[in-house]
Design an enzyme around this catalytic site. Structure first.
Site, PDB file in Angstrom:
ATOM      1  N   ASP A   1      10.010  11.325  -9.100  1.00 32.37           N
ATOM      2  CA  ASP A   1       9.762  10.682 -10.388  1.00 32.37           C
ATOM      3  C   ASP A   1       9.757  11.695 -11.524  1.00 32.37           C
ATOM      4  OD1 ASP A   1       9.475   8.293 -11.665  1.00 32.37           O
ATOM      5  OD2 ASP A   1       7.292   8.168 -11.471  1.00 32.37           O
TER       6      ASP A   1
ATOM      7  N   ASP B   1       6.065   1.995  -8.957  1.00 32.26           N
ATOM      8  CA  ASP B   1       4.757   2.499  -9.361  1.00 32.26           C
ATOM      9  C   ASP B   1       3.636   1.552  -8.945  1.00 32.26           C
ATOM     10  OD1 ASP B   1       6.067   4.641 -10.608  1.00 32.26           O
ATOM     11  OD2 ASP B   1       6.353   3.464 -12.441  1.00 32.26           O
TER      12      ASP B   1
END
Length: 378
Positions: A194, A265
């Site tokens: 990420d 997420d």
């Protein structure tokens, strides 16, 4: 007050929905485990013999190798979407719509079971080679197909959010993390993934790859079909482009912007929360079997009563709040896992160490329990 001014109604909606999805998906996962245990007990009592391989084939358990290579596979998929989006967007949209249909049907199934229980039997209806289904399953699937069709025709963000919610719950319920070691490997690798694609991809590809892929709309399949079949300028041309359900979006109170949170997420920390919820239940059963024995003597009784699930859930909320404040301060997209992973893993590891459960949680904590209990029952 500074932090409060940096969080508007769209962020609050994102907080609440993401936490509800994680909690609901975790409890659906735990309920599926209970149902599988009941089925295995019924099968062992009727068959008169024990089969150690009787597991639910629909549940996928991530091992260490898969945890290590998942960020690499996600990076390859991200690059394919970045460079060849125009070529694969229709196929990707159709595949996403099919998966979202199945996932949203799974999300609606408990409600449909509740609605159909008083007026219909639970017998399954045969559809030949397609299988056998209950009335509740058929109803949930029909409602899901209807919602996906309306989403394709309108492209409304609320319907996209509903499909994304179904994907989140289904992934949390059907995917398992077997140990804390695999959890740490997976979340650490995804944190690096990420951070790299949000912060450093622009230096290599002259564009923020993560943000561009996440926000790029796809051509509507109806529009593409009308052009391929030459159905005329007025057939299928009024449908909007589709923002794919790989994220949750909520408009601000002023309508000037949307708050966005990727389903990764939600799902990846959600898998960790699902793991600790299962471990809390496992430990509760183990303590009841050992006549209520408590943990190590140097840990207070109040600490022992704090569950891993609540500790990790609070960490998830604080991490999400920190990520939101950071994005408003820097006025740029933030890798949410950069904040979510430390705020969930570090409190969990600390509490497990203080309670004396770290060694047990680190490698296959459920294996010995399940196998020994079934052996005793036989």
């Amino acid at each position: 007050s500074r932090a409060y001014s940096l969080v508007d109604s769209s962020q609050v909606s994102t907080f609440l929905i993401s936490i509800l999805l994680i909690v609901y998906g975790s409890f659906r996962s735990l309920n599926m485990d209970f149902e599988n245990q009941d089925k295995e007990k019924d099968n062992s009592s009727t068959a008169g013999s024990f089969n150690g391989n009787s597991t639910n084939n629909s549940i996928q358990t991530i091992d260490s190798t898969q945890a290590l290579f998942l960020p690499i596979g996600a990076s390859v998929s991200l690059l394919v979407m970045f460079f060849f989006f125009d070529s694969v967007q229709v196929v990707f949209t159709i595949c996403t719509a099919v998966l979202a249909t199945i996932a949203f049907a799974f999300l609606l199934l408990p409600m449909c079971q509740y609605l159909t229980r008083p007026c219909s039997p639970q017998n399954k209806i045969s559809f030949g080679c397609c299988g056998r289904f209950t009335v509740a399953e058929l109803l949930s699937f029909s409602l899901s197909v209807m919602l996906v069709l309306i989403w394709v025709l309108t492209g409304h963000w609320l319907l996209m959010d509903a499909l994304a919610m179904g994907l989140c719950v289904a992934m949390i319920a059907f995917v398992r993390l077997p140990s804390l070691k695999v959890s740490c490997l997976l979340l650490s690798g995804l944190l690096i993934y990420d951070v790299f694609w949000v912060f450093f991809s622009a230096y290599i590809f002259n564009s923020n790859v993560m943000v561009k892929v996440a926000t790029q709309p796809a051509d509507n399949p109806l529009d593409v079909l009308s052009r391929k079949l030459h159905l005329g300028p007025n057939v299928g041309r009024d449908v909007p482009r589709l923002s794919l359900p790989g994220k949750l979006v909520f408009p601000s109170s002023t309508g000037s912007h949307f708050s966005m949170l990727g389903i990764g997420d939600i799902v990846m920390p959600g898998l960790l929360l699902c793991f600790v919820l299962r471990y809390d239940n496992y430990k509760k059963q183990a303590n009841s079997d050992s006549c209520g024995a408590t943990g190590p003597g140097n840990i207070s009784g109040r600490m022992q009563k704090v569950s891993y699930f609540h500790c990790t859930l609070i960490g998830y909320f604080v991490g999400l709040l920190t990520a939101t404040v950071a994005s408003r301060i820097h006025r740029a997209a933030q890798p949410a896992l950069l904040y979510l992973v430390p705020f969930t893993l570090l409190p969990l590891l600390t509490m497990a160490y203080l309670k004396g459960d770290l060694r047990r949680m680190w490698s296959e904590p459920f294996h010995s329990k399940s196998s020994s209990s079934r052996f005793l029952e036989v």
